[in-house]
Design an enzyme around this catalytic site. Structure first.
Site, PDB file in Angstrom:
ATOM      1  N   CYS A  94       0.587  -3.718  -9.586  1.00 52.61           N
ATOM      2  CA  CYS A  94       0.152  -3.831  -8.187  1.00 52.61           C
ATOM      3  C   CYS A  94      -0.074  -2.425  -7.651  1.00 52.61           C
ATOM      4  CB  CYS A  94       1.238  -4.562  -7.408  1.00 52.61           C
ATOM      5  SG  CYS A  94       0.806  -4.820  -5.682  1.00 52.61           S
ATOM      6  N   HIS A 119      -9.095  -8.652 -14.052  1.00 53.03           N
ATOM      7  CA  HIS A 119     -10.063  -8.554 -12.952  1.00 53.03           C
ATOM      8  C   HIS A 119     -11.459  -8.911 -13.447  1.00 53.03           C
ATOM      9  CE1 HIS A 119      -7.326  -6.520 -10.119  1.00 53.03           C
ATOM     10  NE2 HIS A 119      -6.783  -6.031 -11.214  1.00 53.03           N
ATOM     11  N   GLU A 165      -7.608 -12.570  -4.653  1.00 54.00           N
ATOM     12  CA  GLU A 165      -6.544 -12.263  -5.608  1.00 54.00           C
ATOM     13  C   GLU A 165      -5.954 -13.510  -6.254  1.00 54.00           C
ATOM     14  OE1 GLU A 165      -3.344  -9.670  -4.950  1.00 54.00           O
ATOM     15  OE2 GLU A 165      -4.502  -8.228  -3.790  1.00 54.00           O
ATOM     16  N   CYS A 179      -6.905  -4.241  -2.636  1.00 61.35           N
ATOM     17  CA  CYS A 179      -6.298  -4.477  -3.950  1.00 61.35           C
ATOM     18  C   CYS A 179      -6.465  -3.183  -4.750  1.00 61.35           C
ATOM     19  CB  CYS A 179      -6.992  -5.647  -4.646  1.00 61.35           C
ATOM     20  SG  CYS A 179      -6.277  -6.043  -6.253  1.00 61.35           S
ATOM     21  N   GLY A 224      -7.557  -3.760  -8.273  1.00 59.47           N
ATOM     22  CA  GLY A 224      -8.937  -4.245  -8.172  1.00 59.47           C
ATOM     23  C   GLY A 224      -9.916  -3.113  -7.888  1.00 59.47           C
TER      24      GLY A 224
HETATM   25  N1  LIG Z   1      -2.732  -6.428  -4.593  1.00 66.12           N
HETATM   26  C1  LIG Z   1      -2.397  -5.835  -5.870  1.00 66.12           C
HETATM   27  C2  LIG Z   1      -2.886  -6.619  -7.030  1.00 66.12           C
HETATM   28  C3  LIG Z   1      -2.115  -7.833  -7.172  1.00 66.12           C
HETATM   29  C4  LIG Z   1      -2.638  -8.559  -8.353  1.00 66.12           C
HETATM   30  C5  LIG Z   1      -2.056  -9.942  -8.389  1.00 66.12           C
HETATM   31  N2  LIG Z   1      -2.755 -10.806  -7.453  1.00 66.12           N
HETATM   32  C6  LIG Z   1      -2.172 -10.483  -9.792  1.00 66.12           C
HETATM   33  O1  LIG Z   1      -1.737 -11.599  -9.995  1.00 66.12           O
HETATM   34  O2  LIG Z   1      -2.675  -9.743 -10.664  1.00 66.12           O
HETATM   35  C7  LIG Z   1      -2.918  -4.435  -6.006  1.00 66.12           C
HETATM   36  O3  LIG Z   1      -2.967  -3.732  -4.989  1.00 66.12           O
HETATM   37  O4  LIG Z   1      -3.229  -4.027  -7.147  1.00 66.12           O
END
Ligand SMILES: N[C@H](CCC[C@H](N)C(=O)O)C(=O)O
Length: 281
Positions: free
Chosen positions: A75, A166, A215, A224, A227
């Site tokens: 994250c 991703h 997400e 993200c 991301g």
């Molecule tokens: N918000 C996070 C990513 C969360 C990813 C999560 N949703 C997953 O299951 O991979 C970030 O700042 O990188």
């Protein structure tokens, strides 16, 4: 008997999580707690839950859960806030620390203002491009500019893992995208065995892109970090940008660089404390 748990609400560009200092607190079932505490009406309200744990191999460990209780491997916005918590709450006096994650050990460098961490630069490691490791069902050695049909429309996607999966999809109009409709269709698409985080991207110039993200496990978030890193790598692989990219998200901008000689992706951005609280249930 009522249980009380101290927490800190923090956010990175509006991607907000509840953080628990597990050097002091013990959480029985973090996955179930993530669902309850993330609820924006009956809980604290957040994109998920992040535990800051002791580690045998780094200054601490980040254990991250999405709002649906699923565990994320990494994250980006969260790890910047973990670093800030470690420094601002006195768990370290170092201005550079290491954080253990399911995606390996990450290295953070703090930018201090008035005695507190204002910004963090994270070495996010190397992007993973092999379809089987992302994972995504695709022929060939990479999933770059790969067709995928969603809801009867063909899109071209580039799939990257930053430890978490991703899919980067280029669109003409990011603002008016029906993300609530197509986000979940990508997230749960059969070609993603572990589901996927999907970034919808428009290239503005050779060093700037704008993006919205649906997400895995949390829905649309304001930003993200992983991301944004995956998006920069995809843009560079597709020849659309230079190696330094400003990623403009709903919650603000992240500065990303893919140093191709070192094959490392660097992310720089803010981290903020919103409030400290006590969770009682
Ligand atoms: N918000 C996070 C990513 C969360 C990813 C999560 N949703 C997953 O299951 O991979 C970030 O700042 O990188």
């Amino acid at each position: 008997m009522e249980k009380k748990m101290k927490f800190t609400k923090m956010q990175g560009l509006g991607n907000d999580y509840v953080y628990v200092n597990c050097f002091k607190e013990k959480i029985e079932d973090p996955s179930a707690l993530a669902v309850r505490i993330s609820d924006r009406h009956f809980g604290v309200g957040s994109d998920g839950l992040i535990l800051i744990n002791p580690s045998k191999v780094a200054d601490c460990e980040m254990e991250m859960y999405n709002a649906d209780g699923s565990r994320g491997e990494m994250c980006g916005n969260g790890i910047r806030c973990v670093g800030k918590y470690m420094y601002d709450y006195g768990l370290t006096d170092k201005e550079a620390i290491s954080v253990e994650t399911l995606a390996g050990i990450k290295y953070l460098q703090f930018f201090i203002e008035n005695g507190k961490v204002a910004k963090v630069k994270v070495d996010m490691g190397s992007p993973i491009l092999t379809p089987a490791e992302i994972p995504v069902v695709a022929e060939g050695e990479r999933a770059v500019d790969e067709p995928i049909v969603v809801d009867g429309t063909e899109y071209r996607m580039t799939c990257i893992s930053m430890g978490n999966p991703h899919a980067i999809v280029y669109v003409d109009d990011v603002k008016n995208l029906p993300i609530e409709k197509i986000g979940p269709l990508f997230e749960k698409h059969e070609r993603f065995p572990n589901r996927v985080n999907t970034e919808f991207v428009k290239v503005l110039d050779r060093n700037t892109v704008e993006m919205r993200v649906w997400e895995r496990g949390s829905g649309e978030t304001l930003a993200c970090g992983t991301g944004a890193c995956a998006t920069a790598v995809a843009c560079i692989l597709n020849g659309l940008t230079e190696e330094k990219v400003t990623v403009k998200l709903l919650g603000g901008d992240l500065e990303i660089e893919w140093d191709r000689e070192k094959n490392k992706v660097f992310m720089t951005g803010p981290a903020k404390v919103v409030f400290d609280g006590v969770w009682e249930e």
